[in-house]
Write an enzyme that holds these catalytic residues in place. Structure first.
Site, PDB file in Angstrom:
ATOM      1  N   GLU A 138       0.884   4.024   1.730  1.00  0.00           N
ATOM      2  CA  GLU A 138       1.380   4.604   2.973  1.00  0.00           C
ATOM      3  C   GLU A 138       2.626   3.864   3.494  1.00  0.00           C
ATOM      4  O   GLU A 138       3.478   4.473   4.140  1.00  0.00           O
ATOM      5  CB  GLU A 138       0.283   4.651   4.045  1.00  0.00           C
ATOM      6  CG  GLU A 138      -0.437   3.343   4.298  1.00  0.00           C
ATOM      7  CD  GLU A 138      -1.684   3.208   3.458  1.00  0.00           C
ATOM      8  OE1 GLU A 138      -1.549   3.160   2.228  1.00  0.00           O
ATOM      9  OE2 GLU A 138      -2.791   3.121   4.039  1.00  0.00           O
TER      10      GLU A 138
ATOM     11  N   CYS B 170      -5.871   0.871   5.618  1.00  0.00           N
ATOM     12  CA  CYS B 170      -6.473  -0.350   6.155  1.00  0.00           C
ATOM     13  C   CYS B 170      -5.993  -0.544   7.593  1.00  0.00           C
ATOM     14  O   CYS B 170      -5.121   0.188   8.077  1.00  0.00           O
ATOM     15  CB  CYS B 170      -6.105  -1.553   5.292  1.00  0.00           C
ATOM     16  SG  CYS B 170      -4.348  -2.018   5.388  1.00  0.00           S
TER      17      CYS B 170
ATOM     18  N   HIS C 146       0.836  -1.196   0.000  1.00  0.00           N
ATOM     19  CA  HIS C 146       0.000   0.000   0.000  1.00  0.00           C
ATOM     20  C   HIS C 146       0.877   1.255   0.000  1.00  0.00           C
ATOM     21  O   HIS C 146       2.040   1.223   0.418  1.00  0.00           O
ATOM     22  CB  HIS C 146      -0.917   0.001   1.218  1.00  0.00           C
ATOM     23  CG  HIS C 146      -2.047  -0.969   1.103  1.00  0.00           C
ATOM     24  ND1 HIS C 146      -2.984  -1.149   2.099  1.00  0.00           N
ATOM     25  CD2 HIS C 146      -2.411  -1.817   0.107  1.00  0.00           C
ATOM     26  CE1 HIS C 146      -3.871  -2.052   1.721  1.00  0.00           C
ATOM     27  NE2 HIS C 146      -3.534  -2.478   0.519  1.00  0.00           N
TER      28      HIS C 146
END
Length: 227
Positions: A66, A96, A64
């Site tokens: 981030e 998430c 992801h």
């Protein structure tokens, strides 16, 4: 300036100069559709520098966005850890639950970093792990907000490639219903009350959004939040 450490995270819809293409931004940050790729527009301001660092990246099949920011972008831009650093993320999807854990660990290691997160959509909003993750970030001082029209306008002027186009602003008023729905859902998450947002699809796989308030207590909580 685009990051050079991992081209996989800047290969889709991002220019060599670190700007997101207009069509990519419009499509990826439209809250009425559910796109798979997650984009992250970031701004890093340090107390010892007048000029912020602004760029963008996206998720890959294995990581992801981030996590890429924490492990690559921030480390590349790292300076004196005693210097106060303010970071703002504009995300097409909220973090998430697992990424929220990584963000918490990152902030514990960086006590002088302040993080503000704007999101266009909430990722798998009914999954309890994701809901708990967002609450845990707010509990340690992270500000999480749904992108409103001024946020879209700021992103357009700051992060979007404007080459060969006369559009100098972006004010998508037609996003207002979805901004409201996601704002109410974020409030339900942060107040730890049942989800109020239902998302289904029709025969053409077009998302259908609806507000579902189960009882008066939930209604009062959402009304008092006034997102």
């Amino acid at each position: 300036m685009a990051a050079c450490w991992n081209r996989d995270h800047v290969s889709r819809g991002i220019t060599e100069g670190g700007k997101i293409l207009q069509e990519t931004f419009i499509d990826s940050y439209d809250p009425s559709v559910l796109r798979r790729v997650q984009y992250l527009l970031y701004e890093i301001k340090r107390s010892n520098s007048k000029r912020p660092w602004q760029s963008c990246c996206h998720s890959t099949r294995t990581e992801h966005a981030e996590i890429h920011f924490i492990e690559d972008v921030f480390q590349e831009q790292r300076s004196d850890p005693s210097v106060h650093c303010s970071i703002t993320w504009y995300m097409s999807w909220s973090p998430c639950g697992d990424c929220c854990g990584a963000i918490r660990d990152f902030l514990k290691e960086q006590p002088n970093v302040n993080l503000v997160i704007y999101v266009a959509r909430i990722y798998w909003h009914k999954e309890e792990n994701n809901r708990q993750g967002l609450r845990s970030l707010v509990n340690i001082g992270v500000s999480i907000r749904v992108m409103d029209l001024p946020a879209y306008s700021y992103c357009w002027r700051t992060f979007v490639d404007d080459e060969d186009n006369d559009e100098d602003d972006y004010w998508p008023r037609h996003f207002a219903p979805w901004i409201m729905l996601y704002s109410l859902e974020l409030q339900s998450i942060l107040q730890n009350i049942p989800s109020c947002l239902a998302i289904s699809t029709d025969e053409n796989q077009t998302p259908i959004f609806s507000l579902c308030v189960e009882d008066e207590e939930q209604k009062r909580a959402l009304t008092s939040a006034n997102p």
